[in-house]
Design an enzyme around this catalytic site. Structure first.
Site, mmCIF file in Angstrom:
data_model
loop_
_atom_site.group_PDB
_atom_site.id
_atom_site.type_symbol
_atom_site.label_atom_id
_atom_site.label_comp_id
_atom_site.label_asym_id
_atom_site.label_seq_id
_atom_site.Cartn_x
_atom_site.Cartn_y
_atom_site.Cartn_z
ATOM 1 N N CYS A 58 -1.895 -0.784 9.414
ATOM 2 C CA CYS A 58 -2.710 1.239 9.050
ATOM 3 C C CYS A 58 -3.069 0.971 10.274
ATOM 4 O O CYS A 58 -2.709 2.588 10.215
ATOM 5 C CB CYS A 58 -3.392 0.876 7.847
ATOM 6 S SG CYS A 58 -4.129 -0.132 8.237
ATOM 7 N N HIS A 109 -8.759 -1.146 4.956
ATOM 8 C CA HIS A 109 -7.207 -0.375 5.465
ATOM 9 C C HIS A 109 -8.192 1.204 5.593
ATOM 10 O O HIS A 109 -8.976 1.508 5.317
ATOM 11 C CB HIS A 109 -6.841 -0.233 3.800
ATOM 12 C CG HIS A 109 -5.451 0.494 3.826
ATOM 13 N ND1 HIS A 109 -4.586 0.239 4.657
ATOM 14 C CD2 HIS A 109 -4.744 1.575 3.461
ATOM 15 C CE1 HIS A 109 -2.956 0.624 4.587
ATOM 16 N NE2 HIS A 109 -3.667 1.985 3.901
ATOM 17 N N HIS A 121 -0.748 6.865 4.549
ATOM 18 C CA HIS A 121 -0.907 4.923 5.520
ATOM 19 C C HIS A 121 0.267 4.510 5.538
ATOM 20 O O HIS A 121 1.816 4.980 5.056
ATOM 21 C CB HIS A 121 -2.048 4.987 4.163
ATOM 22 C CG HIS A 121 -1.853 4.916 3.060
ATOM 23 N ND1 HIS A 121 -0.807 3.500 2.853
ATOM 24 C CD2 HIS A 121 -1.322 5.690 2.167
ATOM 25 C CE1 HIS A 121 -0.741 3.204 1.138
ATOM 26 N NE2 HIS A 121 -0.661 4.245 0.875
#
Length: 149
Positions: A58, A109, A121
């Protein structure tokens, strides 16, 4: 043809994005750049520490987006990225804002907001994808948003 990507046209057609891009105070270029990045990386799987189309995580995905499309160099880790910019209330999100989620005791994240409660994402299970902030998984784990532009 307008610089809209195939992904943008599909999202508009399915009602997931407004037909008039009102990204970043009316700047459609931000939204177009993010959706172009999605087109380039769609189908790429998640790989912890990965930085290429063979597998990406990510923070690398977001780092590459900001560097290539906006000329902004970001640190490599989501923890470092989380310290940049200005904190934004969830109710005041703009396209291009970074979203941070607590996905584990120490794991963070990072994603990028594209508007209409959607974000781009890298999912650990499904790779590069779009998700919705109202999904219970993400709603429970939302930590904060940062504005860099």
């Amino acid at each position: 043809m307008h610089a809209w990507s195939c992904a943008a046209l599909l999202l508009v057609a399915h009602g997931l994005l407004p037909s008039k891009a009102m990204a970043n105070d009316g700047n459609p270029n931000v939204e177009e750049a993010i959706l172009e990045h999605y087109d380039e990386w769609r189908g790429t799987r998640h790989k912890l520490g990965g930085t290429s189309h063979a597998g990406v995580d990510c923070s690398s995905f977001i780092q590459k987006l900001y560097e290539k499309h906006f000329g902004i160099e970001l640190p490599r880790s989501s923890r470092e990225q989380m310290q940049l910019g200005t904190t934004v209330d969830k109710s005041n999100l703009r396209t291009g804002d970074l979203l941070f989620f607590r996905t584990g005791p120490t794991l963070k994240h990072v994603a990028v907001y594209i508007g209409n409660n959607r974000f781009l994402h890298v999912s650990t299970r499904r790779g590069v994808m779009l998700s919705d902030l109202d999904e219970s998984y993400w709603r429970k784990r939302f930590l904060k948003a940062q504005r860099l532009m």
